[in-house]
Design a protein around this motif. Structure first.
Motif, PDB file in Angstrom:
ATOM      1  N   THR A 166      11.861  31.379   9.172  1.00  0.00           N
ATOM      2  CA  THR A 166      13.086  31.591   9.945  1.00  0.00           C
ATOM      3  C   THR A 166      14.310  31.406   9.062  1.00  0.00           C
ATOM      4  O   THR A 166      14.406  30.414   8.325  1.00  0.00           O
ATOM      5  N   LYS A 167      15.232  32.366   9.113  1.00  0.00           N
ATOM      6  CA  LYS A 167      16.484  32.252   8.357  1.00  0.00           C
ATOM      7  C   LYS A 167      17.410  31.257   9.060  1.00  0.00           C
ATOM      8  O   LYS A 167      17.486  31.251  10.290  1.00  0.00           O
ATOM      9  N   PRO A 168      18.178  30.445   8.318  1.00  0.00           N
ATOM     10  CA  PRO A 168      18.101  30.287   6.857  1.00  0.00           C
ATOM     11  C   PRO A 168      16.872  29.452   6.493  1.00  0.00           C
ATOM     12  O   PRO A 168      16.547  28.496   7.173  1.00  0.00           O
ATOM     13  N   PHE A 169      16.186  29.838   5.438  1.00  0.00           N
ATOM     14  CA  PHE A 169      14.949  29.157   5.072  1.00  0.00           C
ATOM     15  C   PHE A 169      15.144  28.398   3.754  1.00  0.00           C
ATOM     16  O   PHE A 169      16.035  28.707   2.953  1.00  0.00           O
ATOM     17  N   ASP A 170      14.285  27.417   3.554  1.00  0.00           N
ATOM     18  CA  ASP A 170      14.315  26.611   2.334  1.00  0.00           C
ATOM     19  C   ASP A 170      13.649  27.402   1.199  1.00  0.00           C
ATOM     20  O   ASP A 170      12.565  27.974   1.374  1.00  0.00           O
ATOM     21  N   GLY A 171      14.300  27.439   0.033  1.00  0.00           N
ATOM     22  CA  GLY A 171      13.772  28.206  -1.097  1.00  0.00           C
ATOM     23  C   GLY A 171      12.399  27.748  -1.531  1.00  0.00           C
ATOM     24  O   GLY A 171      11.526  28.554  -1.850  1.00  0.00           O
ATOM     25  N   LYS A 172      12.165  26.419  -1.534  1.00  0.00           N
ATOM     26  CA  LYS A 172      10.861  25.888  -1.952  1.00  0.00           C
ATOM     27  C   LYS A 172       9.774  26.291  -0.964  1.00  0.00           C
ATOM     28  O   LYS A 172       8.650  26.619  -1.349  1.00  0.00           O
ATOM     29  N   ALA A 173      10.125  26.271   0.341  1.00  0.00           N
ATOM     30  CA  ALA A 173       9.150  26.666   1.365  1.00  0.00           C
ATOM     31  C   ALA A 173       8.719  28.111   1.157  1.00  0.00           C
ATOM     32  O   ALA A 173       7.530  28.450   1.273  1.00  0.00           O
TER      33      ALA A 173
ATOM     34  N   ALA B  98      15.219  36.159  12.065  1.00  0.00           N
ATOM     35  CA  ALA B  98      16.327  35.421  12.666  1.00  0.00           C
ATOM     36  C   ALA B  98      15.780  34.749  13.918  1.00  0.00           C
ATOM     37  O   ALA B  98      14.697  35.084  14.396  1.00  0.00           O
ATOM     38  N   HIS B  99      16.537  33.777  14.464  1.00  0.00           N
ATOM     39  CA  HIS B  99      16.041  33.017  15.609  1.00  0.00           C
ATOM     40  C   HIS B  99      15.629  33.915  16.768  1.00  0.00           C
ATOM     41  O   HIS B  99      14.621  33.681  17.419  1.00  0.00           O
ATOM     42  N   GLY B 100      16.406  34.979  17.040  1.00  0.00           N
ATOM     43  CA  GLY B 100      16.140  35.831  18.200  1.00  0.00           C
ATOM     44  C   GLY B 100      14.858  36.621  18.101  1.00  0.00           C
ATOM     45  O   GLY B 100      14.352  37.105  19.116  1.00  0.00           O
ATOM     46  N   THR B 101      14.299  36.754  16.907  1.00  0.00           N
ATOM     47  CA  THR B 101      13.096  37.581  16.745  1.00  0.00           C
ATOM     48  C   THR B 101      11.841  36.746  16.528  1.00  0.00           C
ATOM     49  O   THR B 101      10.788  37.286  16.199  1.00  0.00           O
ATOM     50  N   ILE B 102      11.947  35.424  16.730  1.00  0.00           N
ATOM     51  CA  ILE B 102      10.793  34.549  16.506  1.00  0.00           C
ATOM     52  C   ILE B 102       9.592  34.940  17.385  1.00  0.00           C
ATOM     53  O   ILE B 102       8.471  35.011  16.878  1.00  0.00           O
ATOM     54  N   PRO B 103       9.765  35.210  18.707  1.00  0.00           N
ATOM     55  CA  PRO B 103       8.591  35.592  19.508  1.00  0.00           C
ATOM     56  C   PRO B 103       7.853  36.809  18.930  1.00  0.00           C
ATOM     57  O   PRO B 103       6.623  36.840  18.891  1.00  0.00           O
ATOM     58  N   ASP B 104       8.610  37.804  18.454  1.00  0.00           N
ATOM     59  CA  ASP B 104       7.977  38.978  17.852  1.00  0.00           C
ATOM     60  C   ASP B 104       7.184  38.576  16.607  1.00  0.00           C
ATOM     61  O   ASP B 104       6.089  39.082  16.362  1.00  0.00           O
TER      62      ASP B 104
END
Length: 452
Positions: free
Chosen positions: A102-109, A82-88
C-alpha cells in the motif's frame, strides 16, 4: 547476472524513484508507464518479476496481471495500491498475485518482497557457481548451507574422519559424496553402506569380506567394502545403528589400517578415508552404553551438521524446480514449473521429512500433473497425505521380494528347505531367488562363526 525487474507506473516521479531504488539494490530495471507498454516489453524480453501500480491509464494493473497470468503463468507479480483499491488487490492476491504493497510503502519492505518473489520464481539450475562442480548435486542458495559447504570443502583437503549429523532426509550422503569429490581421493572409489539396513550377521561380511568356506553359504572369497573402497572413501551411514561387537572390530580396523576377512588368518592392508553419518544423538547413545566412546572420537575428528529443510526455506523453491525438471524427464511430461501460489505453499510447509519428503511430494505432483504448470490444488493434495516413495511396479516387487526372503531366512534360522516349504516353492527355485538377491542362507544362522 542481476535479476531483471519490469516496473509499471503512470506517475513519472514514482517510476523514477522505483527505478533508482531497485537499480541501487543491484537489479536491472525496465520502466514503462502503461500496461500496454508493459505487454509490449514482455513480448520482447521476459523479466524475472513485474512490479505494477494498480491505477493505470487504459488497462489497469489487475487487467495487466490477468494478461501476464495467461501468457506467463509462472512470472511473479507485485501490485502497488492506493488505499481505495485495497479490496481489489486482496482479491487479486487470492487469484495468484504474489503480494501487494500500500502506498506510501517502506523501501525496505519493497526490497524484501522483491527478494522473496525472485526466490520463489527462480528457474531450476541456478544456485551453484560453475567452478563448484564438486558440490553440483547439492542445490542451494541459502547462507546457512553456504557456510556448511565452505567448511566441508576446507575439511575435504585433509584426510580427517568426518561425522555428518542431521535429521533423516537432509542429504547426509550427498554431502559425503561432495567431500569425496573435493578431496584428493576423488579419482578413487566412493563406497556407501547403510549400517542400519543390513542384518548384523551380514554386516561384518559386507564390511570386512569373507573367505571361501568360512561359514555355510560362503561359496567363494568375498572382498568387503573396505577393500572395495581402497584408496578412496568409505561412507558409513547410520553409524549409530552399528551393533557393539562390530564397533569393536571397526575400531581395530581404524587403528591398524587393515582388515581381516571373516574366516581369514591374515589381515589385508587398506587405505580408506572414513566419513560417517547419523541422525541419532550419539552422546545419549554413549551414556546408555550403546555406542563406544573410543570409536566416537575416532570418527568425530570433524563434525558437520546439516540443517533441516525448515531452517533453509529459501532453498525450497530452488529444490522443487530442480526436482521437477528431473522428474519431468522420468515421466516423459512437459512441465514448465509451479504456479506462484503452489510454490508459496511448498515454501510454507513444515517438512518433517526434509529434502527427501520434498522430493517425494514433487514426484507425486509430477506423476499426477495434467498441465504444464503445477497448480496449487495438486500441491495441497500431496501435502495433505503422508508422503510416500513413488516406485514403479517392478521396483516395488523387487523390494518386497527381497524383504520377504530375508524375513523367511530369519524365521527359519537360514534353513533353505524350511524357508522354501513356507514359501510353497521348490528348493531349486528358492535357491535361484536367493542368488538373484545376493542372499547367503548361512549368514542367517545363529551359530555362524564370526571373525576373531
Amino acid at each position: 547476472m542481476s535479476a531483471h525487474v519490469l516496473v509499471v507506473d503512470d506517475d513519472p516521479d514514482m517510476l523514477r524513484l522505483l527505478s533508482m531504488r531497485l537499480s541501487a539494490a543491484g537489479y536491472r530495471v525496465t520502466a514503462v508507464e502503461s500496461a500496454e507498454a508493459a505487454l509490449a516489453r514482455l513480448a520482447l524480453e521476459r523479466p524475472q518479476l513485474v512490479v505494477s501500480d494498480v491505477q493505470l491509464p487504459g488497462k489497469d494493473g489487475l487487467a495487466l496481471f490477468d494478461d501476464i497470468r495467461a501468457r506467463h503463468p509462472a512470472l511473479p507479480v507485485i501490485l502497488l495500491t492506493a488505499h481505495g483499491t485495497i479490496p481489489d488487490a486482496v482479491e487479486a492476491t487470492s487469484r495468484g498475485v504474489f503480494t501487494y504493497l500500500t502506498k506510501p510503502f517502506d523501501g525496505k519492505a519493497l526490497l524484501d518482497k522483491i527478494a522473496q518473489a525472485l526466490a520463489l520464481g527462480a528457474p531450476p539450475g541456478e544456485g551453484a557457481p560453475a567452478d563448484e562442480a564438486w558440490r553440483v548435486a547439492i542445490v542451494s542458495r541459502s547462507s546457512r548451507m553456504a557456510e556448511l559447504l565452505a567448511e566441508a570443502k576446507l575439511v575435504a583437503g585433509s584426510d580427517a574422519s568426518v561425522l555428518i549429523r542431521g535429521e533423516s532426509g537432509t542429504g547426509k550422503e550427498l554431502l559425503a559424496q561432495a567431500i569425496h569429490q573435493a578431496s584428493a581421493r576423488a579419482p578413487r572409489p566412493f563406497v556407501a553402506v547403510n549400517c542400519g539396513a543390513i542384518p548384523e550377521a551380514l554386516l561384518e561380511s559386507e564390511l570386512f569380506g569373507h573367505v571361501k568356506g568360512s561359514f555355510t553359504g560362503a561359496v567363494a572369497n568375498h572382498r568387503g567394502l573396505f577393500q572395495a573402497a581402497d584408496g578412496g572413501t568409505l561412507f558409513l551411514d547410520e553409524i549409530g545403528d552399528m551393533p557393539l561387537p562390530l564397533q569393536v572390530k571397526l575400531l581395530r580396523v581404524l587403528q591398524e589400517r587393515s582388515v581381516r576377512p571373516v574366516g581369514a588368518t591374515q589381515s589385508v592392508p587398506v587405505d580408506v578415508r572414513i566419513l560417517s553419518a547419523t541422525h541419532r544423538d550419539l552422546d545419549e547413545a554413549m551414556a546408555q552404553g550403546q555406542f563406544r566412546e573410543d570409536l566416537y572420537y575416532r570418527l568425530n575428528v570433524v563434525s558437520l551438521t546439516l540443517p533441516p529443510l525448515a531452517e533453509r526455506r529459501e532453498d525450497i523453491p530452488l529444490l522443487a524446480n530442480h526436482f521437477l525438471s528431473k522428474l519431468a524427464v522420468k515421466y516423459g511430461k512437459r512441465l514448465n514449473g509451479f504456479a506462484p501460489e503452489a510454490l508459496k505453499a511448498l515454501a510454507m510447509a513444515s517438512w518433517p521429512g526434509n529434502v527427501r519428503q520434498l522430493f517425494n511430494v514433487v514426484e507425486q505432483v509430477c506423476a499426477l500433473a495434467t498441465t504444464p504448470l503445477i497448480p496449487l490444488v495438486l500441491v495441497q493434495r500431496a501435502l495433505r497425505v503422508p508422503s510416500v516413495e513413488v516406485l514403479s511396479y517392478a521396483e516395488a516387487r523387487q523390494r518386497f521380494e527381497r524383504e520377504y526372503l530375508v524375513g523367511l531366512l530369519k524365521l527359519t534360522d537360514g534353513n533353505v528347505a524350511d524357508a522354501a516349504r513356507l514359501a510353497q516353492r521348490n528348493r531349486t527355485e528358492f535357491y535361484r531367488l536367493l542368488q538373484k538377491h545376493g542372499l547367503a542362507p548361512g549368514s542367517f544362522r545363529g551359530e555362524a562363526p564370526v571373525a576373531e
